[in-house]
Enzyme design. Structure first.
Site, PDB file in Angstrom:
ATOM      1  N   MET A 120     -61.714   1.857  75.759  1.00 35.43           N
ATOM      2  CA  MET A 120     -62.502   0.626  75.665  1.00 35.43           C
ATOM      3  C   MET A 120     -63.878   0.945  75.085  1.00 35.43           C
ATOM      4  O   MET A 120     -64.638   1.715  75.678  1.00 35.43           O
ATOM      5  CB  MET A 120     -62.667  -0.007  77.053  1.00 35.43           C
ATOM      6  CG  MET A 120     -61.383  -0.506  77.666  1.00 35.43           C
ATOM      7  SD  MET A 120     -61.622  -1.101  79.370  1.00 35.43           S
ATOM      8  CE  MET A 120     -61.650   0.468  80.245  1.00 35.43           C
ATOM      9  N   GLY A 208     -68.318   0.977  78.342  1.00 34.37           N
ATOM     10  CA  GLY A 208     -67.536   1.941  77.563  1.00 34.37           C
ATOM     11  C   GLY A 208     -66.767   2.919  78.426  1.00 34.37           C
ATOM     12  O   GLY A 208     -67.349   3.624  79.233  1.00 34.37           O
ATOM     13  N   SER A 209     -65.460   2.976  78.284  1.00 31.07           N
ATOM     14  CA  SER A 209     -64.670   3.747  79.227  1.00 31.07           C
ATOM     15  C   SER A 209     -63.209   3.818  78.790  1.00 31.07           C
ATOM     16  O   SER A 209     -62.885   3.555  77.641  1.00 31.07           O
ATOM     17  CB  SER A 209     -64.786   3.116  80.621  1.00 31.07           C
ATOM     18  OG  SER A 209     -64.755   1.701  80.517  1.00 31.07           O
ATOM     19  N   ARG A 210     -62.310   4.140  79.756  1.00 33.24           N
ATOM     20  CA  ARG A 210     -60.900   4.323  79.433  1.00 33.24           C
ATOM     21  C   ARG A 210     -60.029   4.022  80.645  1.00 33.24           C
ATOM     22  O   ARG A 210     -60.468   4.161  81.790  1.00 33.24           O
ATOM     23  CB  ARG A 210     -60.700   5.770  78.989  1.00 33.24           C
ATOM     24  CG  ARG A 210     -59.278   6.153  78.654  1.00 33.24           C
ATOM     25  CD  ARG A 210     -59.253   7.558  78.109  1.00 33.24           C
ATOM     26  NE  ARG A 210     -58.274   8.395  78.752  1.00 33.24           N
ATOM     27  CZ  ARG A 210     -58.219   9.709  78.643  1.00 33.24           C
ATOM     28  NH1 ARG A 210     -59.121  10.346  77.911  1.00 33.24           N
ATOM     29  NH2 ARG A 210     -57.295  10.411  79.258  1.00 33.24           N
TER      30      ARG A 210
END
Length: 250
Positions: A120, A208-210
């Site tokens: 993301m 912001g990440s996953r």
């Protein structure tokens, strides 16, 4: 539109609407907006005020929470995140999701299974949703580093939160929220014992990440590396389906 039934035979109505702003983000937007107005209207420092006003808009956009049309299919595993499929790989599942954690509930089985990773960016919606309907059996938070979430080792070293959901028929799905370079907070909306619907909001990761999704044995993904997926809408796999799917970038 919330709660309305739509189908592939023409039932239902759809139209564009402004997405809601999740309450978790409203306070940040209001604070940034107040600072921007103070610089513009009180201090008359436009060089700071206008960028702060743009930042305010960016904060509200980051925390947008649009409605989604969730497929109602017992075979479907729904994407828990908006973003880009960055990895599809065979791995051992996290130990926090494997076996009995002492509560009497079995988790994922030992052995390599398919992991689908969804990255993301700061431009994606960051509300995460449950891939299946069921009961939240585990929610395990692990503090860690803040490396680029697109790196493979982020699954083992970054701040993360594991979630395990079990259906009534015993099928279990595990998925992990992983913080990234800019992300500094994983916010859960659920707790162990909660019942969730497929596509229900379960948490968010700031900035912001996953997300890693661990598919059951015998199930292959229906998405491709590089594909954009939508939380609560994109079917990333169908239980028991292992067909090879190829795509062409164009």
């Amino acid at each position: 539109m919330a709660g309305e039934i739509l189908d592939n035979q023409g039932r239902g109505e759809a139209g564009w609407q402004w997405p809601a702003i999740h309450p978790e983000g409203r306070k940040f937007g209001v604070i940034a907006g107040a600072i921007a107005l103070a610089f513009l209207l009180i201090l008359d420092w436009e060089i700071i005020g206008w960028p702060m006003l743009a930042l305010t808009g960016g904060i509200f956009a980051f925390f947008r929470d649009p409605e989604r049309v969730v497929p109602q299919d017992d075979r479907a595993i729904i994407s828990p995140a908006d973003g880009t499929v960055s990895q599809i790989i065979q791995v051992e599942p996290p130990r926090e999701l494997v076996g009995d954690d002492g509560s009497g509930h079995d988790g994922l089985s030992d052995g390599a299974i398919t992991r689908v990773s969804i990255f993301m960016s700061v431009f994606d919606v960051h509300i995460n949703r449950s891939p299946i309907a069921g009961t939240v059996k585990r929610l395990v938070y692990i503090p860690g580093k803040f490396m680029n979430a697109d790196l493979d080792k982020a699954s083992d070293e970054n701040e993360r939160q594991h979630i395990l959901v079990e259906r009534g028929d015993g099928i279990v799905i595990g998925f992990t929220q992983i913080a990234g370079l800019v992300a500094r907070r994983i916010v859960p909306f659920v707790k162990p014992g909660d019942m969730v619907a497929a596509g229900q909001r379960v948490g968010l990761i700031r900035f912001g990440s996953r997300i890693d999704v661990y598919l059951p044995a015998g199930t292959a993904p229906k998405v491709l590396i590089g594909q954009k997926v939508v939380a609560g809408e994109t079917v990333i796999a169908e239980l028991g389906q292992q067909k090879l799917i190829e795509g062409v970038a164009q």
